[in-house]
Design a protein around this motif. Structure first.
Motif, PDB file in Angstrom:
ATOM      1  N   ARG A 290      26.752   7.247  55.025  1.00 58.68           N
ATOM      2  CA  ARG A 290      25.332   7.170  55.368  1.00 58.68           C
ATOM      3  C   ARG A 290      25.163   8.020  56.608  1.00 58.68           C
ATOM      4  O   ARG A 290      25.705   7.699  57.675  1.00 58.68           O
ATOM      5  CB  ARG A 290      24.916   5.737  55.646  1.00 58.68           C
ATOM      6  N   GLY A 291      24.445   9.120  56.465  1.00 60.85           N
ATOM      7  CA  GLY A 291      24.353  10.054  57.585  1.00 60.85           C
ATOM      8  C   GLY A 291      25.720  10.651  57.845  1.00 60.85           C
ATOM      9  O   GLY A 291      26.349  11.202  56.961  1.00 60.85           O
ATOM     10  N   SER A 292      26.214  10.498  59.069  1.00 61.31           N
ATOM     11  CA  SER A 292      27.550  11.010  59.396  1.00 61.31           C
ATOM     12  C   SER A 292      28.519   9.872  59.669  1.00 61.31           C
ATOM     13  O   SER A 292      29.452  10.018  60.445  1.00 61.31           O
ATOM     14  CB  SER A 292      27.470  11.959  60.590  1.00 61.31           C
ATOM     15  N   THR A 293      28.298   8.734  59.019  1.00 62.09           N
ATOM     16  CA  THR A 293      29.156   7.569  59.209  1.00 62.09           C
ATOM     17  C   THR A 293      29.738   7.121  57.875  1.00 62.09           C
ATOM     18  O   THR A 293      29.025   7.026  56.876  1.00 62.09           O
ATOM     19  CB  THR A 293      28.350   6.396  59.804  1.00 62.09           C
ATOM     20  N   ILE A 294      31.033   6.838  57.890  1.00 57.98           N
ATOM     21  CA  ILE A 294      31.689   6.243  56.727  1.00 57.98           C
ATOM     22  C   ILE A 294      31.903   4.776  57.059  1.00 57.98           C
ATOM     23  O   ILE A 294      32.360   4.426  58.145  1.00 57.98           O
ATOM     24  CB  ILE A 294      33.044   6.910  56.423  1.00 57.98           C
ATOM     25  N   SER A 295      31.556   3.929  56.118  1.00 55.99           N
ATOM     26  CA  SER A 295      31.755   2.494  56.319  1.00 55.99           C
ATOM     27  C   SER A 295      32.152   1.857  54.996  1.00 55.99           C
ATOM     28  O   SER A 295      31.968   2.449  53.934  1.00 55.99           O
ATOM     29  CB  SER A 295      30.490   1.856  56.901  1.00 55.99           C
ATOM     30  N   PRO A 296      32.690   0.633  55.061  1.00 59.46           N
ATOM     31  CA  PRO A 296      33.104  -0.042  53.828  1.00 59.46           C
ATOM     32  C   PRO A 296      31.973  -0.863  53.221  1.00 59.46           C
ATOM     33  O   PRO A 296      31.039  -1.268  53.910  1.00 59.46           O
ATOM     34  CB  PRO A 296      34.219  -0.956  54.318  1.00 59.46           C
ATOM     35  N   ASP A 297      32.070  -1.092  51.924  1.00 59.36           N
ATOM     36  CA  ASP A 297      31.195  -2.032  51.234  1.00 59.36           C
ATOM     37  C   ASP A 297      31.968  -2.535  50.029  1.00 59.36           C
ATOM     38  O   ASP A 297      32.901  -1.877  49.561  1.00 59.36           O
ATOM     39  CB  ASP A 297      29.877  -1.374  50.804  1.00 59.36           C
ATOM     40  N   ILE A 298      31.589  -3.682  49.542  1.00 56.87           N
ATOM     41  CA  ILE A 298      32.252  -4.252  48.372  1.00 56.87           C
ATOM     42  C   ILE A 298      32.013  -3.316  47.188  1.00 56.87           C
ATOM     43  O   ILE A 298      30.894  -2.826  47.006  1.00 56.87           O
ATOM     44  CB  ILE A 298      31.772  -5.695  48.129  1.00 56.87           C
ATOM     45  N   CYS A 299      33.029  -3.015  46.412  1.00 63.42           N
ATOM     46  CA  CYS A 299      32.961  -1.993  45.367  1.00 63.42           C
ATOM     47  C   CYS A 299      31.951  -2.301  44.263  1.00 63.42           C
ATOM     48  O   CYS A 299      31.522  -1.393  43.556  1.00 63.42           O
ATOM     49  CB  CYS A 299      34.342  -1.788  44.753  1.00 63.42           C
ATOM     50  N   THR A 300      31.564  -3.554  44.113  1.00 68.53           N
ATOM     51  CA  THR A 300      30.601  -3.919  43.070  1.00 68.53           C
ATOM     52  C   THR A 300      29.153  -3.768  43.517  1.00 68.53           C
ATOM     53  O   THR A 300      28.240  -3.894  42.705  1.00 68.53           O
ATOM     54  CB  THR A 300      30.848  -5.370  42.598  1.00 68.53           C
ATOM     55  N   ALA A 301      28.935  -3.484  44.806  1.00 64.49           N
ATOM     56  CA  ALA A 301      27.568  -3.232  45.294  1.00 64.49           C
ATOM     57  C   ALA A 301      27.041  -1.953  44.645  1.00 64.49           C
ATOM     58  O   ALA A 301      27.808  -1.142  44.131  1.00 64.49           O
ATOM     59  CB  ALA A 301      27.578  -3.097  46.813  1.00 64.49           C
ATOM     60  N   VAL A 302      25.734  -1.791  44.649  1.00 66.24           N
ATOM     61  CA  VAL A 302      25.159  -0.595  44.038  1.00 66.24           C
ATOM     62  C   VAL A 302      24.575   0.328  45.109  1.00 66.24           C
ATOM     63  O   VAL A 302      23.864  -0.121  46.000  1.00 66.24           O
ATOM     64  CB  VAL A 302      24.090  -0.949  42.973  1.00 66.24           C
ATOM     65  N   HIS A 303      24.953   1.587  45.002  1.00 69.95           N
ATOM     66  CA  HIS A 303      24.496   2.637  45.917  1.00 69.95           C
ATOM     67  C   HIS A 303      24.366   3.928  45.118  1.00 69.95           C
ATOM     68  O   HIS A 303      24.795   4.009  43.965  1.00 69.95           O
ATOM     69  CB  HIS A 303      25.512   2.866  47.048  1.00 69.95           C
ATOM     70  N   GLY A 304      23.838   4.940  45.776  1.00 74.21           N
ATOM     71  CA  GLY A 304      23.883   6.278  45.206  1.00 74.21           C
ATOM     72  C   GLY A 304      25.328   6.767  45.292  1.00 74.21           C
ATOM     73  O   GLY A 304      26.205   6.062  45.808  1.00 74.21           O
ATOM     74  N   TRP A 305      25.603   7.952  44.801  1.00 76.96           N
ATOM     75  CA  TRP A 305      26.963   8.487  44.883  1.00 76.96           C
ATOM     76  C   TRP A 305      26.906  10.007  44.966  1.00 76.96           C
ATOM     77  O   TRP A 305      25.910  10.630  44.635  1.00 76.96           O
ATOM     78  CB  TRP A 305      27.819   8.032  43.702  1.00 76.96           C
ATOM     79  N   ILE A 306      28.010  10.564  45.455  1.00 76.63           N
ATOM     80  CA  ILE A 306      28.121  12.018  45.597  1.00 76.63           C
ATOM     81  C   ILE A 306      29.325  12.478  44.779  1.00 76.63           C
ATOM     82  O   ILE A 306      30.452  12.013  45.000  1.00 76.63           O
ATOM     83  CB  ILE A 306      28.300  12.444  47.066  1.00 76.63           C
ATOM     84  N   CYS A 307      29.075  13.377  43.837  1.00 72.35           N
ATOM     85  CA  CYS A 307      30.152  13.969  43.039  1.00 72.35           C
ATOM     86  C   CYS A 307      30.524  15.337  43.624  1.00 72.35           C
ATOM     87  O   CYS A 307      29.702  15.986  44.261  1.00 72.35           O
ATOM     88  CB  CYS A 307      29.696  14.188  41.591  1.00 72.35           C
TER      89      CYS A 307
END
Length: 187
Positions: free
Chosen positions: A163-180
């Protein structure tokens, strides 16, 4: 007639312009060409040499292009989703595109991803926690020096989001956008 000597008078032009009265083709026994033809021949030869040099140079540095709606950065193409999915579903979508979730190599790459995702949304990247070690989907371990302690608070079954210039953890089953990411096409 035997033993007679025969003489003949040859009339040749004489004077300062005598040689110029003969056509150049008669003087050298070669076809005559205008001066501008010779100049054009030299220009064409120089153009061919320049063209060959350009082809050699471009042949050694291939042009890279990305599919439509993908963004080229260094030697990779990136695509940011507008939909929301879990980490596993996101990786599946990238695989279906012949790509993978993004693997961030350095701060410049992270800054580039920040620029193409300019919103406050979180995006899955190819990072997950396995046996208390953060690993990229390539199998390489996360360089903790590059992302100092950003992911130290994670629990098992955590995946990485940017998010922005920060990497953080989240539970893998949560839903977010993604970057390929995928390799560019070389032409």
């Amino acid at each position: 007639m035997a033993g007679e000597i025969v003489y003949a008078d040859l009339k040749t032009p004489s004077g300062p312009h005598a040689s110029s009265q003969l056509c150049p083709a008669q003087q050298l026994n070669v076809p005559w060409t205008p001066r501008w033809h010779q100049i054009m021949l030299w220009v064409a030869c120089a153009g061919i040499v320049i063209l060959v040099a350009v082809v050699i140079i471009l042949g050694n540095s291939p042009c890279q292009i990305c599919p439509v709606q993908w963004h080229l950065h260094q030697d990779k193409c990136y695509w940011a989703s507008k939909d929301l999915k879990s980490w596993t579903e996101s990786q599946g979508d990238c695989s279906a595109k012949g790509a993978q979730l993004a693997v961030i190599q350095d701060r410049k790459e992270m800054e580039f991803l920040k620029n193409i995702t300019e919103d406050a949304q979180r995006y899955w990247i190819g990072l997950s926690l396995s046996e208390k070690k953060w690993r990229w989907i390539t199998g390489h371990q996360l360089d903790q020096n590059m992302f100092q302690g950003l992911l130290s608070t994670a629990e098992e079954d955590s995946c990485g989001i940017i998010r922005g210039s920060t990497i953080s953890p989240d539970i893998c089953t949560a839903v977010h956008g993604w970057i390929c990411q995928e390799d560019p096409i070389l032409i």
